[in-house]
Design a protein around this motif. Structure first.
Motif, short mmCIF file in Angstrom:
data_model
loop_
_atom_site.label_atom_id
_atom_site.label_comp_id
_atom_site.label_asym_id
_atom_site.label_seq_id
_atom_site.Cartn_x
_atom_site.Cartn_y
_atom_site.Cartn_z
N ASN A 100 0.86 -1.18 0.00
CA ASN A 100 0.00 0.00 0.00
C ASN A 100 0.91 1.24 0.00
OD1 ASN A 100 -1.98 1.92 0.35
ND2 ASN A 100 -2.47 1.35 2.45
N VAL A 101 0.91 1.97 -1.09
CA VAL A 101 1.86 3.07 -1.30
C VAL A 101 1.11 4.40 -1.36
CG1 VAL A 101 3.74 3.94 -2.72
CG2 VAL A 101 3.24 1.49 -2.70
N LEU A 102 1.59 5.37 -0.61
CA LEU A 102 1.08 6.73 -0.70
C LEU A 102 2.14 7.59 -1.39
CD1 LEU A 102 -0.88 9.07 -0.02
CD2 LEU A 102 0.29 9.27 2.19
N THR A 145 -1.05 -1.18 -4.64
CA THR A 145 -2.14 -0.33 -4.18
C THR A 145 -1.59 1.08 -3.99
OG1 THR A 145 -3.17 -2.19 -3.05
CG2 THR A 145 -3.86 0.03 -2.38
N VAL A 146 -1.95 1.97 -4.92
CA VAL A 146 -1.36 3.31 -4.95
C VAL A 146 -2.43 4.37 -4.74
CG1 VAL A 146 -0.11 4.99 -6.36
CG2 VAL A 146 0.49 2.57 -6.49
N SER A 147 -2.18 5.24 -3.77
CA SER A 147 -2.98 6.46 -3.59
C SER A 147 -2.04 7.64 -3.68
CB SER A 147 -3.72 6.45 -2.25
OG SER A 147 -2.80 6.24 -1.18
N ALA A 148 -2.59 8.81 -3.94
CA ALA A 148 -1.74 9.98 -4.18
C ALA A 148 -2.36 11.23 -3.59
CB ALA A 148 -1.48 10.17 -5.67
N LEU A 149 -1.49 12.19 -3.31
CA LEU A 149 -1.91 13.42 -2.66
C LEU A 149 -1.01 14.56 -3.10
CD1 LEU A 149 -3.50 14.91 -0.32
CD2 LEU A 149 -1.62 14.19 1.17
N ALA A 150 -1.60 15.69 -3.47
CA ALA A 150 -0.86 16.93 -3.71
C ALA A 150 -1.36 17.94 -2.69
CB ALA A 150 -1.08 17.44 -5.14
N PRO A 151 -0.70 18.04 -1.53
CA PRO A 151 -1.25 18.81 -0.40
C PRO A 151 -1.11 20.31 -0.52
CG PRO A 151 0.86 17.87 0.20
CD PRO A 151 0.54 17.34 -1.18
N THR A 172 -5.14 6.06 5.91
CA THR A 172 -4.91 5.08 4.85
C THR A 172 -3.90 4.01 5.21
OG1 THR A 172 -3.22 6.45 3.77
CG2 THR A 172 -5.52 6.82 3.12
N GLN A 173 -3.09 4.25 6.24
CA GLN A 173 -2.12 3.27 6.73
C GLN A 173 -1.22 2.72 5.60
OE1 GLN A 173 -1.80 2.23 10.19
NE2 GLN A 173 -2.98 4.14 10.32
#
Length: 329
Positions: A100-102, A145-151, A172-173
């Motif tokens: 699980n990758v952020l 499992t990839v999620s992404a964020l541009a904060p 999301t752990q």
């Protein structure tokens, strides 16, 4: 040893400077070079606290991909570089399947030299939601499992970037984080022609004297792989290098020794004294000045394609390297 007196986020530049000050080498630093004909890989491993202090960098592994010809638009060259980048990134990533990758794209999307992170995020194959909605197609080891964020940045959101990331991490752990950011370099030739991968995390704004809370394992509780591209350089550095080149040329080409006195006067100052003098002049008139190439718009687009393509290929084994540099949906 003299303290490093210039701004840089690149471990390879810090090592080059330390090497000039310590010809016998630095204990606790190992450097390996690899030639790919038209681009190069340099690996720096800092393994002792003493070496970390001398270089001003955290202990850990730093991989630098140098591509001097990148500013000349060449799609085939970019694909080769992206493939090398994917291979080097893979060497940093955990080897367990189905992680699980952020992925965090740091920076300000309204400021072109600082927009690398958000632009890379736009080009990634994000699968966390797809695995939930289409498990038969995506629930296998071919896709991480990839999620992404541009904060964004504090000036846009009013929230510290690290605080945003901490909240997402709690929800999301992730098993680990990949953080992407624009960096500052010492050498103008490295602007937009260098990619650094590090397993030490990242400190937003440190290269331009604007330190924020770190995005590291110590801060977030999970491993952080940092990817950075230098897009800016301190104007003091550029001015100092230019003056040194001019004075050397005057000294070498002046007839009958004319210009030697001027050269000797400047040459009597060490590097730190020269840069301090230049900084005083520039800051008095312009304040702290950071510069970037005039073609930065195109360069950011191109380097974002390379970085995103390499990440896609590294995280999703089913993706072909050529397809990895294309927008997938």
């Amino acid at each position: 040893m003299s303290k490093i007196n210039f701004r840089t986020d690149l471990a390879i530049e810090a090592h080059e400077y330390v090497a000039t000050q310590t010809p016998q080498g630095v204990n606790g630093v190992n450097v390996q070079d690899q030639n790919h004909n038209d681009h190069f890989v340099k690996r720096v491993n800092i393994s002792t606290p003493q070496a970390s202090q001398q270089m001003g960098k955290q202990m850990g592994r730093y991989i630098t991909l140098e591509m001097p010809e990148f500013r000349k638009k060449n799609t085939e060259f970019e694909e080769r570089v992206s493939q090398t980048f994917a291979h080097e990134l893979n060497s940093m990533l955990p080897k367990s399947p189905n992680q699980n990758v952020l992925i965090v794209g740091l920076g300000n999307w309204n400021v072109t030299p600082d927009a690398l992170g958000p632009k890379v995020i736009d080009r990634l194959l994000i699968t966390r939601h797809l695995k939930a909605m289409m498990p038969n197609r995506f629930n296998n080891n071919d896709y991480q499992t990839v999620s992404a964020l541009a904060p964004g940045v504090l000036g846009l959101t009013g929230i510290e970037t690290s605080e945003v990331i901490e909240g997402v991490v709690r929800q999301t752990q992730p098993d680990y984080i990949i953080a992407i950011d624009a960096l500052a370099a010492r050498d103008v030739s490295r602007l937009n022609t260098t990619i650094q991968i590090a397993d030490t995390g990242i400190h937003p704004g440190s290269g331009v004297g604007n330190k924020r809370k770190g995005i590291t394992k110590e801060d977030l509780g999970v491993d952080v792989i940092a990817i950075g591209v230098p897009t800016v350089v301190d104007a003091v550095t550029v001015t100092s290098d230019t003056i040194e080149m001019v004075t050397n040329t005057v000294a070498e080409n002046s007839p009958n020794g004319q210009g030697q006195q001027f050269y000797q006067a400047l040459n009597s100052l060490n590097g730190q004294q020269k840069e301090q003098l230049i900084a005083e002049v520039l800051n008095q008139n312009l304040g702290s000045l950071i510069v970037t190439p005039k073609e930065i718009d195109r360069l950011i687009e191109d380097i974002s394609d390379v970085v995103a393509g390499g990440i896609n290929a590294a995280l999703h084994p089913i993706i072909d390297y050529q397809d990895a540099t294309k927008h997938l949906y």
